[in-house]
Design a protein around this motif. Structure first.
Motif, short mmCIF file in Angstrom:
data_model
loop_
_atom_site.label_atom_id
_atom_site.label_comp_id
_atom_site.label_asym_id
_atom_site.label_seq_id
_atom_site.Cartn_x
_atom_site.Cartn_y
_atom_site.Cartn_z
N VAL A 42 24.82 6.96 -45.15
CA VAL A 42 25.15 5.59 -44.74
C VAL A 42 25.25 5.44 -43.23
N GLY A 43 25.14 6.52 -42.50
CA GLY A 43 25.20 6.46 -41.04
C GLY A 43 24.66 7.74 -40.45
N PHE A 44 24.14 7.65 -39.25
CA PHE A 44 23.61 8.83 -38.57
C PHE A 44 23.56 8.57 -37.07
N GLY A 45 23.74 9.63 -36.29
CA GLY A 45 23.70 9.46 -34.85
C GLY A 45 23.75 10.79 -34.13
N GLY A 46 23.72 10.70 -32.83
CA GLY A 46 23.74 11.90 -32.01
C GLY A 46 22.85 11.74 -30.79
N PHE A 47 22.69 12.84 -30.06
CA PHE A 47 21.89 12.82 -28.84
C PHE A 47 21.13 14.14 -28.71
N ASN A 48 19.88 14.03 -28.30
CA ASN A 48 19.08 15.22 -28.01
C ASN A 48 18.08 14.88 -26.92
N ALA A 49 17.08 15.72 -26.76
CA ALA A 49 16.12 15.53 -25.68
C ALA A 49 15.31 14.25 -25.83
N ALA A 50 15.28 13.68 -27.03
CA ALA A 50 14.53 12.44 -27.26
C ALA A 50 15.40 11.21 -27.09
N GLY A 51 16.72 11.39 -26.91
CA GLY A 51 17.59 10.25 -26.70
C GLY A 51 18.64 10.11 -27.78
N ARG A 52 18.98 8.85 -28.07
CA ARG A 52 20.03 8.54 -29.05
C ARG A 52 19.45 8.48 -30.45
N SER A 53 20.10 9.16 -31.39
CA SER A 53 19.56 9.25 -32.75
C SER A 53 19.77 7.99 -33.57
N SER A 54 20.92 7.33 -33.42
CA SER A 54 21.19 6.14 -34.24
C SER A 54 20.15 5.06 -33.94
N GLY A 55 19.92 4.23 -34.93
CA GLY A 55 18.90 3.19 -34.76
C GLY A 55 17.49 3.72 -34.71
N HIS A 56 17.30 5.00 -35.01
CA HIS A 56 15.99 5.68 -35.02
C HIS A 56 15.38 5.78 -33.62
N HIS A 57 16.19 5.70 -32.58
CA HIS A 57 15.61 5.68 -31.24
C HIS A 57 15.04 7.02 -30.80
N ALA A 58 15.71 8.13 -31.13
CA ALA A 58 15.15 9.44 -30.80
C ALA A 58 13.86 9.66 -31.56
N TYR A 59 13.84 9.27 -32.82
CA TYR A 59 12.60 9.36 -33.61
C TYR A 59 11.49 8.53 -32.94
N ARG A 60 11.83 7.32 -32.51
CA ARG A 60 10.82 6.45 -31.92
C ARG A 60 10.25 7.02 -30.63
N ARG A 61 11.06 7.78 -29.89
CA ARG A 61 10.52 8.43 -28.68
C ARG A 61 9.42 9.42 -29.05
N MET A 62 9.55 10.06 -30.23
CA MET A 62 8.57 11.06 -30.64
C MET A 62 7.26 10.44 -31.11
N VAL A 63 7.31 9.21 -31.61
CA VAL A 63 6.10 8.54 -32.10
C VAL A 63 5.78 7.33 -31.22
N SER A 84 23.31 17.22 -30.43
CA SER A 84 24.44 16.87 -31.29
C SER A 84 23.93 15.91 -32.34
N GLN A 85 24.03 16.29 -33.62
CA GLN A 85 23.51 15.45 -34.70
C GLN A 85 24.55 15.38 -35.80
N TYR A 86 24.92 14.15 -36.19
CA TYR A 86 25.91 13.92 -37.24
C TYR A 86 25.41 12.86 -38.22
N VAL A 87 25.77 13.03 -39.48
CA VAL A 87 25.49 12.02 -40.50
C VAL A 87 26.77 11.70 -41.25
N VAL A 88 26.83 10.51 -41.82
CA VAL A 88 27.97 10.08 -42.64
C VAL A 88 27.45 9.88 -44.06
N LEU A 89 28.08 10.56 -45.02
CA LEU A 89 27.72 10.46 -46.43
C LEU A 89 28.84 9.78 -47.21
N MET A 90 28.46 9.08 -48.27
CA MET A 90 29.42 8.51 -49.23
C MET A 90 28.90 8.77 -50.63
N ASP A 91 29.80 8.71 -51.62
CA ASP A 91 29.30 8.68 -53.00
C ASP A 91 28.73 7.30 -53.26
#
Length: 637
Positions: A8-29, A362-369
């Motif tokens: 239900v949530g995900f975020g963090g930071f790496n060489a591609a940028g901010r993970s939440s909102g798919h922004h680090a992914y978007r830097r790769m594509v 740094s990569q974190y996700v939030v899980l729920m049942d």
């Protein structure tokens, strides 16, 4: 019913940028995005890197010149591109051409002449060697005379053979987002990354915490190398050799459990279950498995899972380089048959390669049942079907691969087949490879994929490897695989392995599709992804992750059309709030969560009887009416 762990949530930071909102992914594509998405990604990174600041609808540079978004992209886009992903190690870490060392030397007098030198009284060794003769010069200084030799250490500077790493975007300082005084860099990344993930949920944490019992929240996080910079174990271990004093914080903050402890103590204030599981480079999946098992069994309803690693230090790089595990500059030059090499292409999964590229992340996700997600209207980005972990058995080399990964990979595919059927596995699945960029990995891992594909009838299995973009962040690496997969589910582009010219001849590629450019799967969406990780010591793990469209179908079947439609209406409000956070973060307003010494629980106010316990400030109680799990053995019901 077994609870389904949904993301239900995900975020963090790496060489591609901010993970939440798919922004680090978007830097790769980036090359495959629409013009609007590309601009938003580049402008967000420009703000994050401090190239511009956002004030209203304007962007201002250091000289207060104003730009609109299009002008920011044109003016600063090239700088953003150069300052992200893998690149030459920035001097803010250390000078790779002149890394500080100490060289041992022996001094002695010339011929039969005694050696004499002057020292400050306070610099004398304790105890003074028996062959030293001392003569006071004044109250502060002393002359030393000796007939033998004395051992000294000179400051020296050497060239580091490894020149590149996956670093956070240039100019971005996670420690500047909160009061991070005396915190090692990995813990700064922890606070920034976990806060980003929690805010990405779109539901205030207080509302989530109030919806469950206090002991139904879990945090599982760790790192592999602990905190090895000066503020952690690095400074602790070097202090005596450097003549410094150990601080009160270096030892406790150096522990590899801190990426979990900091989340509990300073971000969410949890009193629930916690764990810091380390399994070398598979550590994220080890922690993820603990969360999946506990949610499935009903032991917890909310779990924060992640890893934070900051290994870009001369000592850690020296250690891995001495093993021959890292891509050294000279090795890359030989591969390229050139006098120069591009540090941005140092990580080359499944191509002609020579070692991995170390990285911070740094990569974190939030899980729920699933029931709680429906109740709260959480946005589901996917679900973790299962995580399998197996060792290699007897080994000759602790770092060599072994048979355990065959087991994890085959079981993960079989598990997904049991849920989705043969067609989804054969036609609508992909692999997030460990893809470490070593010659041994490209052969052994691809052979595993090939043989599993052969058994399950897969002929064109898409394989991607995010380490080509961001390097190998050790414990956080599979977190990057997972969050990248969520981006594929959302946008449909499988990142190509763009750092290689061709797949190496010794790769088992007959049944695999290793794209060199982004692969468009928008017309044929992916249903399930397999995250594969291989760690030193035989720490093998593979997870299967279900797409949000698959999960929606499962939820509708479990709860019925009416309940699902009601959930969809609540979900839209959550998405709106998540988007509000995303837009603030794009403007540099991360609103980092850090509660130092706030809302502490007064233990004197804890109330409980034999049936329940109530903690001050907690909405719900902790149930003490625990069942007898061994009733068949004890006779007690």
């Amino acid at each position: 019913m077994l609870s389904l762990p949904v993301i239900v949530g995900f975020g963090g930071f790496n060489a591609a940028g901010r993970s939440s909102g798919h922004h680090a992914y978007r830097r790769m594509v980036l090359e495959s995005l629409s013009a609007e998405e590309r601009r938003e990604t580049l402008v967000g990174l420009a703000v994050m890197m401090g190239l511009v600041r956002c004030e209203g609808d304007r962007y201002l540079d250091a000289d207060d010149r104003a730009y609109d978004a299009q002008a920011v992209e044109q003016q600063f886009g090239p700088t953003v591109m150069e300052g992200t992903l893998i690149r030459r190690i920035d001097p803010s870490f250390f000078d790779v051409d002149a890394v500080h060392w100490q060289k041992n030397a022996s001094l002695r007098g010339e011929g039969a002449t005694s050696l004499s030198f002057e020292l400050s009284h306070r610099d004398l060794p304790e105890p003074v060697p028996s062959d030293w003769q001392l003569e006071d010069i004044d109250e502060r200084r002393v002359r030393v005379t000796l007939s033998g030799e004395v051992q000294v250490k000179w400051d020296s500077y050497r060239d580091l053979p490894v020149k590149s790493a996956g670093q956070l975007p240039k100019g971005f300082d996670p420690g500047a987002l909160y009061n991070s005084r005396f915190h090692p860099r990995a813990l700064q990344l922890t606070v920034a990354g976990a806060s980003d993930a929690i805010q990405s949920v779109g539901i205030p944490w207080g509302d989530i915490a109030a919806a469950v019992r206090p002991d139904q929240i879990s945090v599982y996080a760790s790192n592999v190398m602990s905190q090895m910079d000066d503020a952690g174990f690095g400074g602790l271990l070097q202090s005596r050799l450097k003549g410094h004093r150990v601080s009160t914080k270096q030892c406790p903050l150096g522990l590899n459990s801190m990426p979990a402890d900091f989340v509990n103590a300073y971000i969410i204030g949890s009193v629930g279950q916690t764990g810091a599981i380390a399994g070398a480079c598979a550590s994220f999946l080890y922690n993820l498995r603990a969360a999946v098992e506990d949610i499935g069994a009903g032991r917890c309803r909310v779990a924060v899972v992640g890893n934070a690693e900051a290994p870009i230090t001369p000592e850690i790089i020296d250690g891995y380089a001495t093993m021959g595990a890292l891509a050294a500059e000279e090795k890359l030059k030989k591969l390229d048959n050139a006098d120069e090499t591009d540090p941005r292409r140092s990580s080359r999964p499944f191509g002609e390669n020579c070692g991995f590229t170390i990285a911070e992340s740094s990569q974190y996700v939030v899980l729920m049942d699933d029931a709680l997600a429906l109740e709260l209207g959480a946005d589901v980005h996917g679900a973790v079907n299962d995580v399998f972990i197996n060792a290699d058995g007897f080994k000759k080399s602790i770092s060599a691969p072994g048979p355990g990964n065959y087991i994890t990979m085959a079981k993960a595919v079989a598990s997904a087949r049991a849920i989705l059927g043969d067609e989804s596995v054969r036609e609508r699945s992909l692999v997030q490879a460990h893809g470490s960029s070593t010659p041994q990995n490209r052969v052994t891992e691809s052979e595993i994929f090939h043989r599993v594909a052969e058994v399950f009838g897969i002929t064109e299995w898409p394989v991607t490897a995010v380490k080509a973009f961001v390097g190998h962040s050790l414990s956080a690496a599979s977190g990057e695989q997972l969050i990248n997969t969520l981006g594929i589910f959302r946008h449909g582009w499988v990142p190509g392995v763009k750092t290689i010219d061709r797949v190496a001849d010794d790769v088992f590629a007959e049944r695999l599709h290793i794209p060199l450019q982004d692969l468009d799967r928008r017309e044929k969406p992916v249903d399930v992804a397999f995250l594969n990780s291989k760690g030193f010591g035989g720490n093998n793990a593979t997870a299967s992750v279900l797409s949000p469209s698959v999960v929606d179908g499962m939820l509708r079947k479990r709860y019925g059309d009416s309940a699902f439609e009601s959930y969809r209406q609540r979900r839209q409000n959550t998405r709106d709030r998540a988007l509000e956070y995303d837009q603030r973060a794009l403007r540099g307003q991360f609103d980092t969560l850090y509660h130092f010494g706030e809302s502490m629980i007064d233990e004197r106010l804890i109330e409980f009887d034999s049936g329940e316990m109530r903690l001050p400030g907690m909405t719900q109680s902790i149930d003490l009416n625990l069942p007898n799990r061994y009733s068949d053995m004890t006779g007690q019901s």
